[in-house]
Design a protein around this motif. Structure first.
Motif, PDB file in Angstrom:
ATOM      1  N   PRO A 172       0.692  -1.098   0.154  1.00  0.00           N
ATOM      2  CA  PRO A 172       0.006  -0.020   0.011  1.00  0.00           C
ATOM      3  C   PRO A 172       0.731   1.181   0.079  1.00  0.00           C
ATOM      4  O   PRO A 172       2.106   1.092   0.307  1.00  0.00           O
ATOM      5  CB  PRO A 172      -0.852   0.039   1.492  1.00  0.00           C
ATOM      6  N   TRP A 174       1.670   4.646   1.749  1.00  0.00           N
ATOM      7  CA  TRP A 174       1.133   5.378   3.044  1.00  0.00           C
ATOM      8  C   TRP A 174       1.666   6.880   3.026  1.00  0.00           C
ATOM      9  O   TRP A 174       2.756   7.222   2.368  1.00  0.00           O
ATOM     10  CB  TRP A 174       2.051   4.653   4.379  1.00  0.00           C
ATOM     11  N   GLN A 189      -6.250  11.088  -4.648  1.00  0.00           N
ATOM     12  CA  GLN A 189      -7.182   9.868  -5.325  1.00  0.00           C
ATOM     13  C   GLN A 189      -6.583   9.322  -6.764  1.00  0.00           C
ATOM     14  O   GLN A 189      -7.008   8.354  -7.196  1.00  0.00           O
ATOM     15  CB  GLN A 189      -8.662  10.245  -5.400  1.00  0.00           C
ATOM     16  N   GLU A 320      -0.754   7.216   7.423  1.00  0.00           N
ATOM     17  CA  GLU A 320      -2.154   6.425   6.859  1.00  0.00           C
ATOM     18  C   GLU A 320      -2.086   5.941   5.506  1.00  0.00           C
ATOM     19  O   GLU A 320      -1.239   6.416   4.688  1.00  0.00           O
ATOM     20  CB  GLU A 320      -3.243   7.449   6.783  1.00  0.00           C
ATOM     21  N   ILE A 321      -2.891   5.152   5.235  1.00  0.00           N
ATOM     22  CA  ILE A 321      -2.744   4.311   3.850  1.00  0.00           C
ATOM     23  C   ILE A 321      -3.779   5.192   3.005  1.00  0.00           C
ATOM     24  O   ILE A 321      -4.760   5.667   3.142  1.00  0.00           O
ATOM     25  CB  ILE A 321      -3.520   2.985   3.773  1.00  0.00           C
ATOM     26  N   ARG A 323      -6.153   5.374   0.063  1.00  0.00           N
ATOM     27  CA  ARG A 323      -7.037   4.419  -0.363  1.00  0.00           C
ATOM     28  C   ARG A 323      -7.703   4.917  -1.617  1.00  0.00           C
ATOM     29  O   ARG A 323      -7.538   6.080  -1.878  1.00  0.00           O
ATOM     30  CB  ARG A 323      -8.048   4.178   0.436  1.00  0.00           C
ATOM     31  N   ASN A 324      -7.941   3.811  -2.607  1.00  0.00           N
ATOM     32  CA  ASN A 324      -8.547   4.218  -3.877  1.00  0.00           C
ATOM     33  C   ASN A 324      -7.581   4.691  -4.733  1.00  0.00           C
ATOM     34  O   ASN A 324      -8.345   5.685  -5.622  1.00  0.00           O
ATOM     35  CB  ASN A 324      -9.951   4.905  -3.543  1.00  0.00           C
ATOM     36  N   LYS A 331      -6.328   0.872 -10.423  1.00  0.00           N
ATOM     37  CA  LYS A 331      -5.774   0.702  -9.330  1.00  0.00           C
ATOM     38  C   LYS A 331      -4.050   0.602  -9.591  1.00  0.00           C
ATOM     39  O   LYS A 331      -3.622  -0.239 -10.528  1.00  0.00           O
ATOM     40  CB  LYS A 331      -6.286  -0.546  -8.596  1.00  0.00           C
ATOM     41  N   TYR A 427      -3.001  -3.910  10.479  1.00  0.00           N
ATOM     42  CA  TYR A 427      -2.801  -4.107   9.112  1.00  0.00           C
ATOM     43  C   TYR A 427      -3.254  -5.694   8.701  1.00  0.00           C
ATOM     44  O   TYR A 427      -3.842  -5.774   7.502  1.00  0.00           O
ATOM     45  CB  TYR A 427      -1.610  -3.813   8.691  1.00  0.00           C
ATOM     46  N   GLU A 431      -6.291  -5.269   6.617  1.00  0.00           N
ATOM     47  CA  GLU A 431      -6.047  -4.823   5.148  1.00  0.00           C
ATOM     48  C   GLU A 431      -5.419  -5.844   4.578  1.00  0.00           C
ATOM     49  O   GLU A 431      -5.711  -5.807   3.247  1.00  0.00           O
ATOM     50  CB  GLU A 431      -5.087  -3.661   5.495  1.00  0.00           C
ATOM     51  N   ASN A 434      -7.735  -7.555   1.862  1.00  0.00           N
ATOM     52  CA  ASN A 434      -8.557  -6.608   1.024  1.00  0.00           C
ATOM     53  C   ASN A 434      -8.076  -6.867  -0.365  1.00  0.00           C
ATOM     54  O   ASN A 434      -7.557  -5.606  -0.767  1.00  0.00           O
ATOM     55  CB  ASN A 434      -8.650  -5.290   1.665  1.00  0.00           C
ATOM     56  N   ILE A 437      -8.746  -3.578  -3.423  1.00  0.00           N
ATOM     57  CA  ILE A 437      -8.030  -2.421  -3.683  1.00  0.00           C
ATOM     58  C   ILE A 437      -6.940  -2.684  -4.528  1.00  0.00           C
ATOM     59  O   ILE A 437      -6.026  -1.925  -5.004  1.00  0.00           O
ATOM     60  CB  ILE A 437      -7.502  -1.613  -2.295  1.00  0.00           C
TER      61      ILE A 437
END
Length: 512
Positions: A172, A174, A189, A320-321, A323-324, A331, A427, A431, A434, A437
């Motif tokens: 991911p 961060w 984003q 923080e991650i 996201r999206n 992606k 995590y 996470e 998941n 993502i």
């Protein structure tokens, strides 16, 4: 507050992944934890010994190994409970593979170790486990989902190891959320918005030290491939099936790969990517400087390391991650497929049934037995639930030499009541599985025959080296992106046609 945990699957027990990433180490590769024979004269010696080569990573919490008395205590516990005497072989740090090969090729005893089963099975070094699992490994079988076992089987259905993982999200992106707030930036984003954040981190001194020394992104070769490439290439960091000729091809030939290279080269030239990203560097020491804005490295470089150094940073410091995140092709993240890494049983094992019984015991009464194997008596549950634990003493006495139940089948069964370990546990529990993502590699479920690949593609090693080395050259500017077509020609001259032919053949043969 006790956190709810999810069901099993993927890499290391929190013991091993809290400790994460490299093999256990020890003094000189000697067997430890043995005891004198206490049987009486004339009495049958019925208790089998099993020899555990501890290269799983479990010793990272205490690389030098256990206090002898505590190791002896744990050994006696297993002897009493299982009528099995475990003997731990602690490999020398930095030469674990060499020591393993020496043991396998000698008369010395070694019963189980962690390794890629498809490397050792063709050499006749390990045995299939189907019957042993049926007779003595019922709890192991139940702990792992079918998709994990699929990676353990050859084309004839023989199971060669106890799984280590399933497909997971390991890369991911961060971001320092406190810096985002300080600079009044919104969570990105898109790739363009992420680039704007990197630019702001580079130019606006978010760490407030008055110097233009901020590192917008900490990453490495795998980080840019698995954490960023998917935004530019349809299938991410993956082989792909070319519809023009229905042949499986490497990602370098995929539409968008050159755009990815150009973007990474641009970021590197602008100073957004850490200048030593593709050389050896210490992420922990880098994080300590309070200069790292984002990370796209293996997740534990943040989840394990940042909490350790957070007390020395400003109190508001946090990652923080993001996201999206999306790029032109979707992606950014590519999921990591599971692999053939497993706990295996050697052909030399005198008591393979005892080895399987020992492994199976750690999958019983989860997570209690796996926690005992990892931490001995140095832990307890928090409250009445089996979902949260705490260590009793920061001074580790038992290091985990007998830990063989590695993977999310055990590790995401619990979390730590410890601020240093909480980020990592969260995590793993929330996470890592998941997959929504991330992009899944096209051939994620294909078990290629590595030996046959090497036979059919004599230059396979050269191709692998070229693919990594030339990507680094492009990104760092050592080779201009205008040379990209010449690079593709270079791959073909190095045998890419044979690569495509054999990978396509095996893919078509093995796809479901």
């Amino acid at each position: 507050m006790i956190r709810k945990v999810v069901s099993a699957s993927v890499i290391v027990t929190l013991a091993a992944s809290t400790l994460a990433a490299c093999s256990g180490s020890g003094s000189n590769g000697q067997a430890v934890g043995t005891t004198k024979d206490t049987s009486k004269p004339g009495e049958a010696k019925s208790m089998p010994k099993i020899y555990i080569y501890q290269n799983t990573g479990a010793l990272n919490q205490k690389p030098e190994g256990s206090v002898p008395e505590k190791l002896e205590e744990m050994k006696k516990m297993y002897m009493e409970k299982l009528n099995i005497e475990p003997v731990a072989i602690v490999p020398p740090k930095g030469s674990e593979g060499e020591k393993l090969n020496l043991l396998l090729g000698s008369k010395d005893e070694i019963d189980t170790f962690q390794g890629a089963w498809d490397e050792y099975a063709p050499k006749g070094a390990i045995i299939p486990l189907n019957d042993l699992l049926d007779k003595y490994g019922q709890d192991v079988k139940k702990a792992w989902p079918q998709e994990a076992w699929d990676y353990m089987k050859d084309k004839d259905g023989k199971i060669w190891g106890v799984p280590r993982g399933v497909p997971s999200v390991h890369y991911p992106v961060w971001v320092r959320s406190d810096w985002m707030k300080k600079l009044n930036l919104k969570m990105p984003q898109t790739v363009d918005e992420l680039e704007a954040v990197l630019k702001a981190f580079k130019e606006q001194d978010p760490d407030g030290n008055g110097k233009a020394d901020t590192i917008p992104m900490m990453t490495d070769l795998n980080g840019i491939k698995n954490g960023l490439m998917g935004g530019f290439v349809e299938y991410g960091n993956s082989n792909w099936m070319d519809p023009a000729d229905n042949k499986l091809k490497p990602v370098e030939l995929a539409p968008g790969f050159k755009d990815f290279v150009a973007k990474m080269a641009d970021w590197y030239q602008k100073g957004y990517i850490y200048k030593e990203a593709f050389a050896k560097f210490d992420p922990l020491e880098l994080l300590k400087t309070n200069r790292v804005g984002t990370s796209s490295m293996w997740y534990s470089r943040v989840t394990l390391l940042f909490p350790q150094i957070k007390p020395g940073l400003p109190p508001e410091a946090d990652y923080e991650i993001i996201r999206n995140l999306q790029g032109p092709k979707g992606k950014l993240i590519t999921a990591t497929a599971a692999n053939t890494s497993a706990m295996v049983i050697t052909k030399k094992a005198k008591h393979p049934d005892a080895v399987m019984k020992f492994i199976n015991h750690q999958y019983q009464d989860l997570p209690t037995n796996s926690l005992n194997a990892a931490f001995g008596t140095n832990w307890k549950y928090v409250g009445n639930s089996k979902s949260e634990i705490e260590l009793l003493n920061k001074d580790i006495a038992y290091a985990g030499e007998y830990m063989v139940s590695l993977g999310l089948a055990t590790e995401n069964k619990y979390s730590f009541n410890d601020p240093v370990k909480k980020m990592h546990a969260d995590y793993l529990n929330k996470e890592i599985l998941n997959l929504s993502i991330a992009k899944m590699p096209v051939d994620a479920t294909i078990m290629y025959d590595k030996k046959l690949l090497q036979e059919k593609i004599p230059t396979l090693g050269d191709l692998d080296r070229l693919r990594n080395e030339e990507l680094v050259k492009f990104v760092t500017g050592a080779r201009p992106v205008s040379d990209f077509d010449k690079y593709i020609d270079q791959l073909y001259k190095a045998g890419l046609d044979k690569w495509i032919e054999e990978y396509t053949r095996q893919y078509n043969e093995r796809k479901k």
